[in-house]
Write a protein that holds these residues in place. Structure first.
Motif, short mmCIF file in Angstrom:
data_model
loop_
_atom_site.label_atom_id
_atom_site.label_comp_id
_atom_site.label_asym_id
_atom_site.label_seq_id
_atom_site.Cartn_x
_atom_site.Cartn_y
_atom_site.Cartn_z
N VAL A 130 0.70 -1.30 0.19
CA VAL A 130 -0.13 0.03 -0.02
C VAL A 130 0.88 1.38 0.09
CG1 VAL A 130 -1.75 1.29 1.43
CG2 VAL A 130 -2.03 -1.03 0.80
N ILE A 131 1.95 1.32 0.76
CA ILE A 131 2.79 2.37 0.90
C ILE A 131 3.72 2.62 -0.32
CG2 ILE A 131 2.47 2.53 3.53
CD1 ILE A 131 5.27 1.44 3.66
N PHE A 132 3.95 1.41 -1.14
CA PHE A 132 5.00 1.42 -2.10
C PHE A 132 4.48 1.84 -3.36
CE2 PHE A 132 8.65 -1.03 -4.34
CZ PHE A 132 9.42 0.05 -4.10
N LEU A 181 1.48 20.95 2.76
CA LEU A 181 0.83 20.32 1.93
C LEU A 181 2.04 19.49 0.85
CD1 LEU A 181 -2.34 21.82 0.49
CD2 LEU A 181 -2.22 19.74 1.66
N LEU A 182 2.91 20.52 0.68
CA LEU A 182 4.25 19.58 0.03
C LEU A 182 4.93 18.73 0.86
CD1 LEU A 182 6.07 22.99 -1.40
CD2 LEU A 182 4.65 21.09 -2.73
N ILE A 187 5.73 12.66 1.76
CA ILE A 187 5.95 11.77 2.84
C ILE A 187 5.03 10.52 2.16
CG2 ILE A 187 5.43 10.73 5.13
CD1 ILE A 187 6.15 13.68 6.01
N THR A 188 3.87 10.83 1.66
CA THR A 188 2.98 10.02 1.45
C THR A 188 3.56 9.37 0.01
OG1 THR A 188 1.61 11.55 0.42
CG2 THR A 188 0.89 11.02 2.65
N LYS A 189 4.20 9.91 -0.76
CA LYS A 189 4.46 9.41 -2.09
C LYS A 189 5.89 8.84 -1.94
CE LYS A 189 5.15 10.55 -6.91
NZ LYS A 189 6.27 9.71 -7.13
N ASN A 190 6.92 9.13 -1.30
CA ASN A 190 8.15 8.48 -1.45
C ASN A 190 8.69 7.85 -0.20
OD1 ASN A 190 8.51 9.67 -4.06
ND2 ASN A 190 9.27 11.70 -3.12
#
Length: 318
Positions: A130-132, A181-182, A187-190
């Motif tokens: 899920v996080i990857f 937001l940046l 964090i959520t993407k990488n």
């Protein structure tokens, strides 16, 4: 042994080294071929373009061309430092990149340590997947999803705010919300990529030492602090040094896909500034100097951080 004989023996050492290298190349010719391809790629697309950084020290003219344009020394660097807009962009870059390192870097380390303590493989693999997955989504698509969710008219978040009697917020046009937001989107993407990287390092920790600590009565925090963290210290140090070296590479795709003139004061970074002034505005000499200035600071940070890391933990890039 006389001096002449010792000299003859020493003279054979380079020849023996050359023969051993030839044997190694014949034995692993496919690996050497792959290495040559990579080296050629780096030479063409990474090192050869460095020559054109000399434009930062010239007053570039379309009419005269690169070679005939006059040298101006450090003029463009002085102009950048004296430019109020550049100082604002420089400050934004340091703040945004610094927050990404301070907040975003520890997150995958903590998540990897947490997942390493999970004994249910199906649960661990599910979270990893899920996080990857977001890591493989381009910033253009990811930004489109964020713009849709944060839309002031029909965005999910603002619909929830209106249902609670609150006024809608134009998040991506707010100077208060844009930087957070940046950081959150970074964090959520990488984080998934670095979490998998740190979990791979944790897999090399000796299980016998870990089991012995459990028998000795070590609690979870003690096992993490005294066994797991030292076991991945070298990987954490290397990743941290590399991240600091990229301090002035705040993520052009992310910022460019999300920002607007309304948040230039807090969201404009060196990369977007170089794009606007250089590619759009045609100030190639000036923006090359700006980019080179940031790169040199990043290089200095890598040298200093690597030196401190080697002194403190004996781990570093070299």
């Amino acid at each position: 042994m006389d001096t002449s004989k010792r000299t003859r023996i020493q003279s054979w050492k380079p020849l023996k080294s050359l023969k051993s290298l030839q044997k190694e190349i014949v034995k692993n010719k496919m690996l050497f071929l792959m290495a040559i391809v990579i080296m050629v790629w780096y030479a063409i697309f990474r090192y050869v373009p460095y020559y054109w950084n000399l434009i930062a020290f010239k007053d570039y003219s379309y009419r005269l061309g690169f070679s005939e344009s006059p040298w101006v020394g450090l003029k463009h660097f002085k102009d950048a430092i004296a430019d109020v807009e550049f100082r604002r962009v420089f400050r934004n870059t340091v703040i945004i990149s610094g927050l990404k390192v301070l907040i975003g870097f520890p997150f995958p380390v903590i998540l990897a340590l947490f997942l390493n303590e999970v004994f249910q493989n199906w649960y661990k693999k599910s979270i990893q997947t899920v996080i990857f997955i977001p890591y493989f989504i381009s910033w253009v698509i990811y930004a489109s999803i964020m713009i849709t969710i944060l839309s002031p008219t029909d965005g999910l978040l603002n619909i929830l705010l209106r249902s609670m009697g609150r006024d809608p917020i134009y998040f991506l046009a707010s100077t208060e919300w844009f930087r957070p937001l940046l950081i959150i989107s970074e964090i959520t993407k990488n984080s998934g990529y670095f979490t998998v990287l740190f979990m791979s390092a944790l897999a090399s920790v000796d299980e016998e030492v870990y089991d012995a600590s459990v028998v000795d009565g070590a609690n979870l925090f003690q096992r993490i602090w005294h066994i797991n963290l030292p076991g991945i210290a070298s990987v954490v140090a290397i990743v941290f040094i590399v991240r600091l070296g990229q301090l002035f590479m705040s993520g052009f795709e992310q910022v460019y896909a999300l920002y607007s003139p309304m948040v230039y004061s807090v969201g404009d970074i060196i990369e977007t500034y170089v794009y606007r002034q250089g590619i759009v505005g045609g100030r190639f000499d000036y923006t090359t100097a700006v980019n080179l200035f940031g790169t040199m600071i990043g290089f200095i940070l890598v040298i200093i951080t690597n030196y401190v890391s080697k002194k403190i933990s004996d781990h570093g890039l070299w």
